[in-house]
Design a protein around this motif. Sequence first.
Motif, PDB file in Angstrom:
ATOM      1  N   MET A  79      41.670  37.468  43.865  1.00  0.00           N
ATOM      2  CA  MET A  79      41.649  38.029  42.513  1.00  0.00           C
ATOM      3  C   MET A  79      43.074  38.179  41.992  1.00  0.00           C
TER       4      MET A  79
ATOM      5  N   GLN B 257      44.885  44.176  35.873  1.00  0.00           N
ATOM      6  CA  GLN B 257      44.463  43.937  34.500  1.00  0.00           C
ATOM      7  C   GLN B 257      44.398  45.282  33.778  1.00  0.00           C
TER       8      GLN B 257
ATOM      9  N   GLY C 273      40.982  36.893  27.586  1.00  0.00           N
ATOM     10  CA  GLY C 273      40.511  38.283  27.657  1.00  0.00           C
ATOM     11  C   GLY C 273      40.611  38.885  29.041  1.00  0.00           C
ATOM     12  N   GLY C 274      41.196  38.133  29.981  1.00  0.00           N
ATOM     13  CA  GLY C 274      41.250  38.591  31.362  1.00  0.00           C
ATOM     14  C   GLY C 274      40.143  37.952  32.193  1.00  0.00           C
ATOM     15  N   ILE C 275      40.157  38.266  33.484  1.00  0.00           N
ATOM     16  CA  ILE C 275      39.148  37.703  34.385  1.00  0.00           C
ATOM     17  C   ILE C 275      38.057  38.762  34.539  1.00  0.00           C
ATOM     18  N   ILE C 276      36.911  38.513  33.910  1.00  0.00           N
ATOM     19  CA  ILE C 276      35.810  39.476  33.912  1.00  0.00           C
ATOM     20  C   ILE C 276      34.590  38.796  34.523  1.00  0.00           C
TER      21      ILE C 276
ATOM     22  N   ALA D 227      30.833  38.428  35.563  1.00  0.00           N
ATOM     23  CA  ALA D 227      29.506  38.952  35.257  1.00  0.00           C
ATOM     24  C   ALA D 227      28.640  38.941  36.509  1.00  0.00           C
ATOM     25  N   GLY D 228      29.048  38.209  37.518  1.00  0.00           N
ATOM     26  CA  GLY D 228      28.286  38.136  38.765  1.00  0.00           C
ATOM     27  C   GLY D 228      28.698  36.899  39.531  1.00  0.00           C
ATOM     28  N   MET D 229      28.354  36.878  40.802  1.00  0.00           N
ATOM     29  CA  MET D 229      28.752  35.790  41.675  1.00  0.00           C
ATOM     30  C   MET D 229      27.520  35.024  42.116  1.00  0.00           C
TER      31      MET D 229
ATOM     32  N   LEU E  92      29.590  33.508  47.612  1.00  0.00           N
ATOM     33  CA  LEU E  92      30.839  34.038  48.176  1.00  0.00           C
ATOM     34  C   LEU E  92      30.736  33.857  49.667  1.00  0.00           C
TER      35      LEU E  92
ATOM     36  N   TYR F 275      45.783  44.515  43.619  1.00  0.00           N
ATOM     37  CA  TYR F 275      44.863  43.389  43.785  1.00  0.00           C
ATOM     38  C   TYR F 275      44.237  42.864  42.506  1.00  0.00           C
TER      39      TYR F 275
ATOM     40  N   LEU G 263      26.118  38.879  44.577  1.00  0.00           N
ATOM     41  CA  LEU G 263      27.067  39.983  44.401  1.00  0.00           C
ATOM     42  C   LEU G 263      27.192  40.189  42.906  1.00  0.00           C
ATOM     43  N   ARG G 264      26.755  41.366  42.426  1.00  0.00           N
ATOM     44  CA  ARG G 264      26.889  41.615  40.997  1.00  0.00           C
ATOM     45  C   ARG G 264      27.144  43.095  40.753  1.00  0.00           C
TER      46      ARG G 264
ATOM     47  N   VAL H 213      32.978  36.032  31.965  1.00  0.00           N
ATOM     48  CA  VAL H 213      32.895  36.251  30.516  1.00  0.00           C
ATOM     49  C   VAL H 213      34.214  35.753  29.918  1.00  0.00           C
TER      50      VAL H 213
ATOM     51  N   LEU I  74      34.230  30.913  46.256  1.00  0.00           N
ATOM     52  CA  LEU I  74      33.626  31.877  45.340  1.00  0.00           C
ATOM     53  C   LEU I  74      33.144  31.124  44.111  1.00  0.00           C
TER      54      LEU I  74
ATOM     55  N   ARG J 259      26.480  37.400  21.763  1.00  0.00           N
ATOM     56  CA  ARG J 259      27.840  37.789  21.367  1.00  0.00           C
ATOM     57  C   ARG J 259      28.632  36.566  20.931  1.00  0.00           C
TER      58      ARG J 259
END
Lengths: 152, 152
Positions: B66, A37, B78-81, B83-85, B88, A34, A88-89, B143, B138, B115
């Motif tokens: 996802m 990464q 850098g990928g799917i990161i 930090a919060g939603m 949803l 799912y 949601l975090r 990040v 969603l 950063r």
Amino acid sequence: MTPLYFEDLAPGQVHRSGELAVTAEAIKRFAAEYDPQPFHLDEARAAASFFGGLAASGWHTAALTMRLLVESGLPLAGGIIGAGMDELRWPRPLRPGDTIRLESEVLELRPSRSRPMQGLAKVRTTTLNQDGAPVQVLVANLVVMRREPGGA
Amino acid sequence: MTPLYFEDLAPGQVHRSGELAVTAEAIKRFAAEYDPQPFHLDEARAAASFFGGLAASGWHTAALTMRLLVESGLPLAGGIIGAGMDELRWPRPLRPGDTIRLESEVLELRPSRSRPMQGLAKVRTTTLNQDGAPVQVLVANLVVMRREPGGA
């Protein structure tokens, strides 16, 4: 567990779940299907990533939280049915070797306007690791069955 | 796919994914492990439930979303990161036989304060079934890596 109806809930109630241990194998298996990464799949690449080590997919944390809710965390009579999430975090990653458990606090209750046998409960479910530190905070609006018909 | 950096994103951009077909077997397998409730596990009991027929766990819909994001939906460098939603919800159930795809709209961008090689992107990802009807909405704060250092 005695099933809980809308009438059994009250703001401020806290419901606790059993525990669940999380392995590196489980983290990689979820990720392979799912969330493929590198930081969820491979220790060496995870060490060099944003996460600094293997970390569960946030969606894995969410799925394991759901399992705990269903099995022991919140025995609602009609099941756990989410109408939507307000929050949601993931404050910190879920790591291999962690053991998680839930605390679910009832925040708000309101009868359904259109369905006399249902109500809505806003519940904050915090997923804690073995140090008592939160790995997920979820605020969900749940559809809850009533024991007796009610009105808005 | 060409990886996307923070500098490549702009509000209003829409990124589309490939498709993914969902079977009854996949719905039941996810549910058995993560959301073992009758309406996700058994056709007959699902027919008599709130859902009126077998429906995927919302967390399964989220997990498949996802997978599509990672594989084809949003090729972030850098990928799917997450930090919060911010949001949803599941406007309608995901059903056996459905084929899903994603539309991800960039809503907001902001540089990271602390950063210089990162930024934050607010992205609304809508998961659509074969009729173009949403099964999940969603809104995530992601990040995103920068190509060049920036400041707030």
